[in-house]
Design an enzyme around this catalytic site. Structure first.
Site, short mmCIF file in Angstrom:
data_model
loop_
_atom_site.label_atom_id
_atom_site.label_comp_id
_atom_site.label_asym_id
_atom_site.label_seq_id
_atom_site.Cartn_x
_atom_site.Cartn_y
_atom_site.Cartn_z
N HIS A 1 53.24 151.02 -81.43
CA HIS A 1 52.73 150.18 -82.50
C HIS A 1 51.17 150.47 -82.52
O HIS A 1 50.68 149.45 -82.14
CB HIS A 1 53.32 148.90 -82.25
CG HIS A 1 53.01 148.26 -83.47
ND1 HIS A 1 53.93 146.87 -83.73
CD2 HIS A 1 52.11 148.03 -84.35
CE1 HIS A 1 53.55 146.29 -84.70
NE2 HIS A 1 52.45 146.97 -85.20
N ASN B 1 56.20 152.71 -85.46
CA ASN B 1 55.90 151.57 -86.50
C ASN B 1 54.75 152.12 -87.56
O ASN B 1 53.74 152.74 -87.18
CB ASN B 1 55.46 150.54 -85.72
CG ASN B 1 54.94 149.27 -86.79
OD1 ASN B 1 56.12 148.60 -87.33
ND2 ASN B 1 53.77 148.91 -87.18
N GLU B 2 55.29 151.98 -88.89
CA GLU B 2 54.51 152.42 -89.84
C GLU B 2 53.90 153.76 -90.19
O GLU B 2 52.60 153.88 -89.96
CB GLU B 2 53.47 151.32 -90.25
CG GLU B 2 53.80 150.05 -90.42
CD GLU B 2 52.68 149.06 -90.44
OE1 GLU B 2 51.56 149.13 -91.31
OE2 GLU B 2 52.70 148.03 -89.69
N GLU C 1 59.48 143.95 -91.98
CA GLU C 1 58.32 142.94 -91.83
C GLU C 1 58.28 142.64 -93.45
O GLU C 1 58.43 143.54 -94.33
CB GLU C 1 56.96 143.65 -91.64
CG GLU C 1 56.83 143.67 -90.06
CD GLU C 1 55.35 144.20 -89.71
OE1 GLU C 1 54.23 143.92 -90.34
OE2 GLU C 1 55.13 144.96 -88.95
#
Length: 385
Positions: A48, A92-93, A296
């Site tokens: 992350h 993440n992302e 999210e």
């Protein structure tokens, strides 16, 4: 379900398995046991944005060896925690991490747009694939878990819907920011979208580069990356309004210059139009038919009577329900967040939490907001009212 992120450096301080933190491992085992004791299912993110400093100094995700480093880390984590975790997010992302952190002024602040961001995305996909295929070979038969990754999705809207240039720019922005790192995994043919490859290669040639700034996959890598995910994680909050760039300098090396999109809103500006969220979900379903985990979705509001947040969650959940009725395979919806938290470059200002946290109190006292009561009622009744 309770989604949390492991810190790579808390487990392997220098990034490699020759130095293992027993305290870090024990900490996460206690956290996972506490989640289970409260009858929740953990979903764990491996990376992350906070890479061990030694790995960052060696180039981080711009280094082709990152895929090796990440596979070694993933193997250690799967072996150590796989009996407690059945849902894994590798990175993440990917798009925001690479576009923001390697291309602009986000963590880790490389600010090398049009070059480092493409390298980061390429190596992130290869690293994710290595972790996914590793889990398939060595851990899935005994652990029977799921492995995917998440994207920070937006559905850009043209500043002037009657302007063909703005419409084209908004579509290009969608392809660059979203499908850049989705198409290689979830499309039937794999690889990057042809338009991206051709545009970036052409711009690179004009700029004097001997090869495209967008790295190329080998044929084997295309096959390995394609299908290497059990689910697509969606992070969604708002969308950008896009206008077409005028007087484009083709010699300027920049991600946004490649796609020709100009964001009207430079600051994060939340637009509570849930139908855009619904359109995004339907588009992903139409183009790729993925199994979707919404990992999210939330709204920042500080008041204890956070009625705007409740309305935001209710209206966005209604779009999720509508999509499910229309045949979209949505298996999870996780809101952001349980408590007020630290929001990267925005610090402690945005208040996403269902529970208010008093950061001026040494005990960090938590107080439930109205939104906590709303979402608890949804969980209990499984209905939107």
């Amino acid at each position: 379900m309770f989604k949390l992120s492991f810190s790579w450096s808390r487990i392997l301080p220098n990034g490699f398995t020759n130095h293992v933190s027993k305290d870090g491992i024990q900490f996460y085992k206690i956290v996972l046991d506490e989640i289970a004791a409260n009858e929740m299912i953990p979903m764990v993110t491996l990376l992350h944005m906070d890479l061990p400093n030694d790995l960052q100094k060696m180039g981080g995700l711009t280094n082709p060896l990152f895929a090796d480093w990440f596979e070694q880390y993933a193997r250690f984590v799967f072996a150590t925690f796989g009996d407690k975790v059945k849902y894994w997010v590798t990175i993440n992302e990917l798009n925001m991490f690479c576009y923001g952190g390697y291309g602009n002024e986000f963590v880790p602040l490389l600010n090398m747009s049009g070059f480092a961001d493409y390298l980061c995305g390429h190596h992130a996909l290869l690293a994710h694939t290595r972790a996914y295929r590793l889990y398939d070979r060595e851990f899935r038969p005994s652990q029977n878990g799921k492995v995917g990754y998440t994207i920070n999705f937006e559905l850009p809207q043209p500043g002037d819907p009657s302007s063909p240039d703005d419409v084209t720019a908004a579509e290009n922005d969608y392809q660059w920011f979203n499908n850049w790192l989705v198409h290689p995994v979830f499309s039937s043919d794999g690889d990057y979208i042809t338009m991206l490859k051709e545009r970036i290669a052409d711009r690179s040639r004009i700029q004097g580069f001997s090869t495209s700034r967008l790295p190329s996959f080998t044929e084997k890598q295309i096959r390995d990356v394609r299908g290497a995910s059990d689910f697509l994680g969606i992070k969604y909050y708002t969308y950008d309004t896009i206008t077409s760039m005028t007087n484009v300098d083709v010699n300027l090396v920049h991600f946004d210059n490649d796609n020709g999109a100009n964001e009207s809103d430079k600051a994060i500006n939340f637009k509570d139009i849930p139908s855009v969220f619904g359109q995004l979900i339907q588009r992903l379903h139409k183009e790729y038919h993925p199994t979707i985990y919404i990992t999210e979705n939330g709204f920042p509001e500080a008041a204890l009577e956070d009625k705007t947040k409740v309305e935001f969650l209710q209206r966005h959940l209604a779009e999720v329900l509508k999509a499910i009725y229309n045949g979209v395979d949505i298996q999870a919806y996780l809101l952001w967040s349980l408590t007020d938290t630290f929001e990267m470059q925005l610090g402690f200002q945005p208040k996403y939490g269902l529970f208010h946290v008093d950061f001026n109190d040494l005990n960090l006292t938590r107080t439930p907001r109205l939104s906590s009561k709303f979402i608890a009622r949804v969980y209990q009744t499984r209905r939107l009212e």
